[in-house]
Design a protein around this motif. Structure first.
Motif, short mmCIF file in Angstrom:
data_model
loop_
_atom_site.label_atom_id
_atom_site.label_comp_id
_atom_site.label_asym_id
_atom_site.label_seq_id
_atom_site.Cartn_x
_atom_site.Cartn_y
_atom_site.Cartn_z
N TYR A 109 -5.44 8.62 -9.31
CA TYR A 109 -4.06 7.49 -9.17
C TYR A 109 -4.11 6.73 -10.35
O TYR A 109 -3.20 6.31 -10.95
N SER A 162 0.66 6.03 3.18
CA SER A 162 -0.83 5.76 3.01
C SER A 162 -1.94 6.03 4.27
O SER A 162 -2.59 5.15 4.91
N GLY A 170 4.25 2.98 -3.89
CA GLY A 170 3.45 2.98 -5.19
C GLY A 170 4.02 4.03 -5.92
O GLY A 170 5.07 4.73 -5.92
N LEU A 171 3.00 4.57 -6.56
CA LEU A 171 3.42 5.95 -7.40
C LEU A 171 4.01 7.00 -6.66
O LEU A 171 4.47 7.89 -7.18
N GLY A 172 3.44 7.17 -5.32
CA GLY A 172 3.91 8.12 -4.41
C GLY A 172 5.40 8.30 -4.42
O GLY A 172 6.11 9.26 -4.36
N ASN A 173 6.06 7.09 -4.29
CA ASN A 173 7.47 6.87 -4.38
C ASN A 173 8.09 7.21 -5.40
O ASN A 173 9.06 8.07 -5.64
N ALA A 191 -6.75 3.55 4.98
CA ALA A 191 -6.17 2.61 4.24
C ALA A 191 -5.41 1.51 5.36
O ALA A 191 -5.77 0.35 5.29
N PHE A 210 0.63 10.86 2.45
CA PHE A 210 0.36 10.19 1.13
C PHE A 210 1.29 9.16 1.00
O PHE A 210 0.70 7.89 0.68
N THR A 211 2.55 9.19 0.90
CA THR A 211 3.13 7.80 0.76
C THR A 211 3.41 6.89 1.72
O THR A 211 3.53 5.84 1.41
N LEU A 246 -6.59 1.91 -1.30
CA LEU A 246 -7.53 3.05 -1.35
C LEU A 246 -8.81 2.87 -1.29
O LEU A 246 -9.63 3.74 -0.84
N SER A 281 0.71 -1.27 -0.06
CA SER A 281 0.02 -0.03 -0.01
C SER A 281 0.85 1.38 -0.13
O SER A 281 0.55 2.33 -0.74
N ALA A 282 1.86 1.12 0.77
CA ALA A 282 2.70 2.46 0.90
C ALA A 282 3.58 2.74 -0.35
O ALA A 282 3.70 3.72 -0.75
N MET A 328 -6.31 8.45 5.85
CA MET A 328 -7.77 7.91 5.41
C MET A 328 -8.30 6.67 5.76
O MET A 328 -9.29 6.32 5.18
N1 PFF Z 1 1.21 5.32 -0.43
C1 PFF Z 1 0.45 5.36 -1.98
C2 PFF Z 1 1.79 5.86 -2.78
O1 PFF Z 1 2.92 6.31 -2.21
O2 PFF Z 1 1.77 5.62 -4.09
C3 PFF Z 1 -0.63 5.99 -2.17
C4 PFF Z 1 -1.69 5.91 -1.16
C5 PFF Z 1 -2.34 4.72 -0.98
C6 PFF Z 1 -2.25 6.97 -0.45
C7 PFF Z 1 -3.14 4.50 -0.01
C8 PFF Z 1 -3.06 6.81 0.44
C9 PFF Z 1 -3.73 5.65 0.63
F1 PFF Z 1 -4.79 5.19 1.54
#
Ligand code: PFF
Length: 470
Positions: A112, A236, A28-31, A241, A233-234, A331, A25-26, A239
């Motif tokens: 996303y 997660s 992902g595209l965020g990184n 998740a 965000f990165t 998400l 989850s952590a 929210m």
């Molecule tokens: N953490 C994910 C990323 O870095 O791409 C994005 C994300 C997933 C944000 C789940 C929030 C979430 F609840």
């Protein structure tokens, strides 16, 4: 105690499964996509330092809090909050925190999925050898052709949403756990290889200097908020998740250790991505502040010039899609778990409903890159002068909804929930580690989030007081 309750959705097979899923989850595209481009837009080093501090001081403790609430509640975040509020004798309105998380999840997934669609499209471009020998102009035009074509974007976005909902419909355990087991190590190997290429690009030092030498005169008040928002965000956080994943966590798993492991892996992936990308940016005379297209306009140059680039490039984008996939699932999981619990839907039915809502919202992002690229609805606010609908959605969710969600999770965990209950749930005793966690969540997180918010709205101008950039 939490162990008496079982989640109706099942539990992970063990600690490792949880670590893998939460890491999935952590990471992902965020990184790989977002971190480098926002670091580039916000001046590099100083931004990175603030982001790293936010991860360590706020991110890890809030992750522990979220997992703890999830495991104690054993339900979707909405019902977990309602239940835990009742247990603590607090207002049932706390369930709105769960609702805000569901809304944030929908909104984040809506864009996303569109970006993950770009990564899908790039799998084919790379496999078709389109990047071989490419110049920076060449890759820029490949990128432009993709994002200016709404039909193609919709097709890729649709494919990604179908992939996501298929896994979500099958439930937490099948598929998901296994994918991450191979994905994360493979991603590491490829990122290290890309670092090897960057090392040979002749601009590795320049890339490192950009990323790690702080110049606080380049970091605006808004940059602080973006760094804080990105930490949430990165990882997660903010929210539900991680809370919903925590609700599937077996008893007697150390929440502190797992949270630190996940944050460490996540940070490593982001830094490796940055260290691969910026040397390529500088070696090719590109602009580090190029925005959302940054990785799609830099990495193909590397793949186009390295031996075996077609294979490695294709593999890289496949892995990026996987990384996005395992994040996308989390998400939407809070919403799907709630639909199953409160509306008696099957997981398949719930996934279709949630997927269709998200898909529709995704069109706003699709059009932000073409038909509506000149539509700047909040242009009257200086920081949003050129912001498209996509930029605003990203800002609203990552920089406002997640930090606010995190703030409320912190308040609930240590101001509302009984201290004894958190001692018991975190299973650390009343140790120094527990007390550090308690202090960070009780005082540091709320104060830091509030200061950063006040600063960006200029209600109190801390940046000016400290002599930082405006
Ligand atoms: N953490 C994910 C990323 O870095 O791409 C994005 C994300 C997933 C944000 C789940 C929030 C979430 F609840």
């Amino acid at each position: 105690m939490g162990g008496k309750r079982e989640s109706i959705h099942g539990v992970w097979s063990g600690r490792l499964a949880f670590v893998l899923a939460a890491t999935g989850s952590a990471v992902g595209l965020g990184n790989i996509w977002k971190f480098p481009y926002i670091a580039g837009e916000n001046g590099g080093g100083a931004f990175v330092i603030v982001y790293l501090c936010c991860i360590g001081i706020i991110g890890v403790p809030i992750m522990m809090a979220e997992v703890m609430l999830g495991r104690r509640g054993r339900r979707s975040p909405i019902n977990t909050m309602r239940h835990l509020a009742r247990e603590a004798g607090a207002s049932p309105h706390w369930r709105w925190l769960g609702w805000a998380g569901v809304a944030a999840g929908f909104l984040i997934l809506s864009y996303y999925s569109v970006i993950a669609g770009w990564a899908l499209a790039y799998v084919w471009r790379s496999a078709g050898a389109m990047f071989v020998g490419a110049t920076s102009e060449g890759v820029a035009s490949i990128f432009d052709q993709l994002v200016t074509d709404p039909e193609r974007l919709i097709a890729w976005h649709t494919l990604f949403m179908v992939m996501t909902m298929t896994v979500v419909a099958r439930g937490v355990r099948s598929g998901l756990e296994k994918a991450v087991r191979y994905l994360v190590p493979a991603l590491f190997v490829l990122l290290i290889m890309l670092n090897g290429y960057a090392l040979a690009s002749g601009a590795f030092d320049q890339g490192l200097e950009f990323l790690f030498t702080p110049d606080f005169s380049k970091l605006s008040a808004n940059g602080f908020l973006i760094a804080l928002g990105h930490a949430f965000f990165t990882l997660s956080l903010g929210m539900g998740a991680i809370m919903v994943y925590g609700s599937y966590l077996p008893e007697r798993t150390s929440i502190a250790k797992t949270s630190i492991t996940i944050a460490f892996l996540d940070t490593l992936v982001a830094l490796l991505a940055g260290m691969a990308i910026f040397p390529i940016v500088f070696a090719n005379g590109m602009d580090p502040g190029a925005g959302a297209g940054l990785i799609f306009q830099t990495l193909p140059i590397a793949f186009g010039h390295m031996a075996g680039g077609v294979v490695f490039g294709t593999l890289f984008f496949v892995l990026l899609v996987f990384a996005a996939w395992t994040s996308a699932i989390s998400l939407i999981e809070p919403a799907v778990a709630w639909l199953v619990e409160n509306h008696g839907m099957t997981r398949v039915h719930a996934s279709v409903v949630a997927g269709m809502i998200t898909w529709t919202a995704g069109l706003l992002t699709v059009f932000s890159f073409n038909l509506w690229s000149d539509f700047h609805p909040l242009a009257f606010i200086e920081i949003f002068r050129t912001a498209t609908l996509f930029d605003l959605l990203d800002y609203l969710t990552a920089n406002i909804m997640l930090p606010l969600g995190g703030l409320l999770i912190a308040v609930f965990s240590v101001w509302v929930m009984q201290r004894d209950d958190s001692v018991q749930e975190l299973d650390m005793g009343d140790s120094a580690g527990f007390r550090l966690w308690y202090f960070l969540v009780r005082y540091v997180t709320p104060v830091a989030v509030i200061i950063v918010f006040l600063n960006v709205t200029k209600l109190v101008n801390f940046s000016a007081l400290l002599g930082l950039a405006e």
